[in-house]
Design a protein around this motif. Sequence first.
Motif, mmCIF file in Angstrom:
data_model
loop_
_atom_site.group_PDB
_atom_site.id
_atom_site.type_symbol
_atom_site.label_atom_id
_atom_site.label_comp_id
_atom_site.label_asym_id
_atom_site.label_seq_id
_atom_site.Cartn_x
_atom_site.Cartn_y
_atom_site.Cartn_z
ATOM 1 N N ASP A 228 31.053 -21.836 42.569
ATOM 2 C CA ASP A 228 32.175 -22.992 42.553
ATOM 3 C C ASP A 228 32.527 -23.457 41.088
ATOM 4 O OD1 ASP A 228 32.367 -23.254 45.447
ATOM 5 O OD2 ASP A 228 30.861 -24.821 45.651
ATOM 6 N N ARG A 229 31.430 -23.550 40.257
ATOM 7 C CA ARG A 229 31.666 -23.893 38.930
ATOM 8 C C ARG A 229 32.399 -22.778 38.077
ATOM 9 N NH1 ARG A 229 29.245 -26.893 41.703
ATOM 10 N NH2 ARG A 229 31.602 -27.238 41.943
ATOM 11 N N ARG A 230 32.371 -21.509 38.459
ATOM 12 C CA ARG A 230 33.107 -20.707 37.771
ATOM 13 C C ARG A 230 34.577 -20.567 38.301
ATOM 14 N NH1 ARG A 230 28.322 -15.648 38.402
ATOM 15 N NH2 ARG A 230 27.225 -16.240 36.478
ATOM 16 N N ILE A 231 34.692 -20.817 39.414
ATOM 17 C CA ILE A 231 36.234 -20.796 39.790
ATOM 18 C C ILE A 231 36.888 -22.159 39.242
ATOM 19 C CG2 ILE A 231 37.628 -21.408 41.864
ATOM 20 C CD1 ILE A 231 36.860 -18.428 41.486
ATOM 21 N N GLU A 232 36.003 -23.356 39.240
ATOM 22 C CA GLU A 232 36.623 -24.656 38.429
ATOM 23 C C GLU A 232 36.852 -24.137 37.160
ATOM 24 O OE1 GLU A 232 34.017 -27.802 41.035
ATOM 25 O OE2 GLU A 232 33.696 -27.400 39.018
ATOM 26 N N ALA A 233 36.161 -23.462 36.486
ATOM 27 C CA ALA A 233 36.267 -23.208 35.102
ATOM 28 C C ALA A 233 37.602 -22.251 34.728
ATOM 29 C CB ALA A 233 35.157 -22.394 34.346
ATOM 30 N N ALA A 234 37.542 -21.351 35.676
ATOM 31 C CA ALA A 234 38.714 -20.518 35.714
ATOM 32 C C ALA A 234 40.226 -21.060 35.835
ATOM 33 C CB ALA A 234 38.382 -19.300 36.718
ATOM 34 N N LEU A 235 40.085 -22.035 36.896
ATOM 35 C CA LEU A 235 41.445 -22.517 37.176
ATOM 36 C C LEU A 235 42.043 -23.314 36.097
ATOM 37 C CD1 LEU A 235 40.350 -23.930 40.843
ATOM 38 C CD2 LEU A 235 42.298 -22.337 40.360
ATOM 39 N N THR A 236 40.862 -23.991 35.454
ATOM 40 C CA THR A 236 41.419 -24.798 34.123
ATOM 41 C C THR A 236 41.909 -23.692 33.014
ATOM 42 O OG1 THR A 236 39.790 -26.527 34.625
ATOM 43 C CG2 THR A 236 40.505 -26.503 32.455
ATOM 44 N N MET A 237 41.396 -22.760 32.733
ATOM 45 C CA MET A 237 41.675 -21.743 31.632
ATOM 46 C C MET A 237 42.883 -21.160 32.172
ATOM 47 S SD MET A 237 38.234 -19.748 30.562
ATOM 48 C CE MET A 237 36.740 -20.489 30.048
ATOM 49 N N LEU A 238 43.191 -20.885 33.440
ATOM 50 C CA LEU A 238 44.361 -20.344 33.689
ATOM 51 C C LEU A 238 45.584 -21.282 33.576
ATOM 52 C CD1 LEU A 238 43.426 -18.691 37.014
ATOM 53 C CD2 LEU A 238 44.316 -17.306 35.144
ATOM 54 N N ARG A 239 45.473 -22.639 33.614
ATOM 55 C CA ARG A 239 46.409 -23.467 33.435
ATOM 56 C C ARG A 239 46.482 -24.191 32.083
ATOM 57 N NH1 ARG A 239 48.877 -25.520 37.671
ATOM 58 N NH2 ARG A 239 49.061 -23.319 38.162
ATOM 59 N N SER A 271 46.336 -14.548 44.166
ATOM 60 C CA SER A 271 45.692 -14.037 42.927
ATOM 61 C C SER A 271 45.810 -14.994 41.634
ATOM 62 C CB SER A 271 46.577 -12.767 42.488
ATOM 63 O OG SER A 271 47.861 -13.004 41.912
ATOM 64 N N PRO A 272 45.008 -14.841 40.340
ATOM 65 C CA PRO A 272 45.047 -15.345 39.443
ATOM 66 C C PRO A 272 46.421 -15.699 38.867
ATOM 67 C CG PRO A 272 42.913 -14.286 39.481
ATOM 68 C CD PRO A 272 43.829 -13.946 40.671
ATOM 69 N N THR A 273 46.997 -14.487 38.801
ATOM 70 C CA THR A 273 48.504 -14.417 38.384
ATOM 71 C C THR A 273 49.285 -15.363 39.098
ATOM 72 O OG1 THR A 273 47.996 -11.877 37.372
ATOM 73 C CG2 THR A 273 50.369 -12.979 37.668
ATOM 74 N N GLU A 274 49.277 -15.235 40.197
ATOM 75 C CA GLU A 274 50.169 -15.910 41.339
ATOM 76 C C GLU A 274 49.701 -17.616 40.882
ATOM 77 O OE1 GLU A 274 50.877 -13.222 45.290
ATOM 78 O OE2 GLU A 274 48.862 -14.183 44.836
ATOM 79 N N TYR A 275 48.699 -17.802 40.829
ATOM 80 C CA TYR A 275 48.084 -19.341 40.647
ATOM 81 C C TYR A 275 48.867 -19.764 39.111
ATOM 82 C CZ TYR A 275 45.579 -23.390 39.583
ATOM 83 O OH TYR A 275 45.279 -24.668 39.198
ATOM 84 N N ARG A 276 48.641 -18.951 38.176
ATOM 85 C CA ARG A 276 49.024 -19.341 36.789
ATOM 86 C C ARG A 276 50.641 -19.618 36.944
ATOM 87 N NH1 ARG A 276 47.254 -15.928 31.708
ATOM 88 N NH2 ARG A 276 46.001 -17.917 31.486
ATOM 89 N N LEU A 277 51.175 -18.956 37.645
ATOM 90 C CA LEU A 277 52.730 -19.037 37.773
ATOM 91 C C LEU A 277 53.389 -20.131 38.594
ATOM 92 C CD1 LEU A 277 53.944 -15.192 37.857
ATOM 93 C CD2 LEU A 277 54.133 -17.101 35.923
#
Length: 290
Positions: A228-239, A271-277
């Motif tokens: 959970d913590r890793r995904i939270e960090a990834a979501l923030t970095m992607l945005r 995907s991470p790419t789709e979330y970023r866009l």
Amino acid sequence: MYHTVSYAFRNDDASIMTVDSVGWQNVSHPEYRCSSDARPDSGHVVFQYTLSGQGYLDIGGQTFSLSKGHALVVKVDDEHCYYYKEEGKQPWEFVWINIRGEEASRIWNLVIEKEGHVISRNADSPLIQELWNIIRLINQEKVTDRYRLSVQVYQWLLTLVQSSRDAEKDIGALSVNAIEKCKRFLRDNYASPITLDLLAQHCEINKHYLCRLFQRSEQTSPLAYLKDRRIEAALTMLRTTELPISLIGQKCGFESPSYFGKVFRQYMSMSPTEYRLNKLEFPYEAIYYE
């Protein structure tokens, strides 16, 4: 007989959940009985906390004693009776609140499922102190507006739910310290490779016992909490950054880009790419899973 300090509120507004009655009472005569079949307040719920003395609750074919530090949690529509029968002995002193509204009934179901119709709390606990605060607001500040009282009731109910969950996972002070140490280590080191053996070594506890404690306390496993913590960090970095997605996965502790993509899709269904866009549907700089 008995002395009462109490407040009741009568209006036809059924759109919100709020106080029907609340107060303090000191009972010293066995004529005091509250039976569901003689009550006009159908659909309401009642919380009654013993300050001193003792009362009794009959419900579901059982009799429960209501001694100091214990509270009854009943729905008026459920068959029950609570009463005093210690004539000549210490009076039964209690505070209570009667609440109307569908949300209160739903929360009562949650608490009763976890703890039953009689729960235990300390007199200085947030739950009891917030109940006294509602009485104080009415008594001293003359607050009678149903919307403001509704806010106070919602706050009190959230405290009840939280304390019920805390009671369910009561694991002792030493165990709580171990769990907090574990969580802090996971939050601070999510980018590093972490195994249960490493975590147990850091927390100075057997890894199997640690997993059992963590599951009981947090309703999840240590490694799921880490994910959970890793995904939270990834979501923030992607945005908030322009870093390549593969590097973001690496910085968040995922062992490979493919595994990062797989786990990310499990959480976000994209995907991470789709979330970023996809900034219109998800315009947040951070998403939390706690």
